[in-house]
Write an enzyme that holds these catalytic residues in place. Structure first.
Site, PDB file in Angstrom:
ATOM      1  N   LYS A  32      62.895  36.009 -65.398  1.00  0.00           N
ATOM      2  CA  LYS A  32      63.855  35.144 -66.078  1.00  0.00           C
ATOM      3  C   LYS A  32      63.383  33.689 -66.170  1.00  0.00           C
ATOM      4  CE  LYS A  32      66.732  34.898 -61.963  1.00  0.00           C
ATOM      5  NZ  LYS A  32      65.724  35.631 -61.173  1.00  0.00           N
ATOM      6  N   HIS A  54      56.264  27.735 -58.764  1.00  0.00           N
ATOM      7  CA  HIS A  54      56.982  27.455 -60.012  1.00  0.00           C
ATOM      8  C   HIS A  54      56.324  26.303 -60.774  1.00  0.00           C
ATOM      9  CE1 HIS A  54      60.708  29.776 -60.686  1.00  0.00           C
ATOM     10  NE2 HIS A  54      60.604  30.067 -59.398  1.00  0.00           N
ATOM     11  N   ARG A  70      62.828  38.084 -59.357  1.00  0.00           N
ATOM     12  CA  ARG A  70      61.495  38.414 -59.875  1.00  0.00           C
ATOM     13  C   ARG A  70      61.546  39.271 -61.143  1.00  0.00           C
ATOM     14  NH1 ARG A  70      60.332  34.530 -57.688  1.00  0.00           N
ATOM     15  NH2 ARG A  70      59.280  34.294 -55.723  1.00  0.00           N
TER      16      ARG A  70
END
Length: 168
Positions: free
Chosen positions: A15, A50, A12
Site C-alpha cells: 500500500k 521507507h 506489507r
C-alpha cells in the site's frame, strides 16, 4: 476540488509504494507527512527503509500527533502523502489522547484542502479477534477511523499482494 485518496490494505501489502506512485502522478512536488516515531531500533530501521524506498524528491514533514496542522501547513505546496493513519492513531491512543475529536478534525481538514491528499491506512479488522482489551480497542478505533476517512475520500483503494483494487 483536489482528490482525497485513501489507500488501505494489510501489513506489507504494497500500500505505501502504491500510494507513493499515486502521489507522484499528481501535479506538483510531493510532500511526505510521516506519522511514525523513531522510538526504538526496529522502528528506526523501518523508517530508514521507507526513506530509501521512496527515493529523492520528497519534502518530508514528521508529525506524529498534529496531522491536521501538518495538512494545513503544507496545503498549496503540492500533493501530500500521509503515511500512515494507523501509526497516527496508535500514537494518539498510546499517549492517552482522545482520538475521536482528532478524527473529526481530520475529516473536516480533508474537506478544505486545496492540494491533493493521499492517505495510507492499515486494514486491521480481517483477522482474529485480539485477546486483550487494548488490542481490541485499537482494532475497533482503526476500523471506525478508516470508515470516516473513506466517507470523505474521493477514491478508496484496497491493496492486496501489491495489486490495487478500486473500492470507491
Amino acid at each position: 476540488m483536489p482528490p482525497v485518496i485513501l489507500v488501505t490494505g494489510g501489513a506489507r501489502s504494497g500500500k505505501s509504494s502504491h500510494a507513493e506512485a499515486r502521489t507522484r502522478a499528481l501535479p506538483g512536488a510531493p510532500v511526505y507527512i510521516a506519522t511514525a516515531r523513531p522510538s526504538d531500533d526496529e522502528m528506526r530501521a523501518r523508517i530508514a527503509r521507507h526513506i530509501a524506498d521512496r527515493g529523492a524528491g520528497w519534502d518530508t514533514v514528521e508529525e506524529p500527533f498534529d496531522l491536521v496542522g501538518a495538512l494545513d501547513r503544507t496545503d498549496g505546496r503540492g500533493p501530500r502523502l500521509v503515511d500512515c493513519l494507523t501509526l497516527w492513531l496508535s500514537n494518539l491512543m498510546f499517549d492517552g489522547r482522545d482520538w475521536e475529536p482528532q478524527a473529526a478534525a481530520l475529516t473536516g481538514a480533508l474537506a478544505r484542502q486545496a492540494s491533493p491528499v493521499v492517505l495510507v491506512s492499515n486494514e486491521v479488522g480481517m483477522g482474529i479477534v485480539p485477546d486483550n482489551a487494548l488490542a481490541r480497542d485499537f482494532r475497533d478505533a482503526q476500523g471506525w477511523l478508516n470508515q470516516r476517512v473513506a466517507q470523505v475520500a474521493d477514491e478508496v483503494e484496497f491493496v492486496v499482494s501489491g495489486l490495487p483494487l478500486r473500492v470507491k
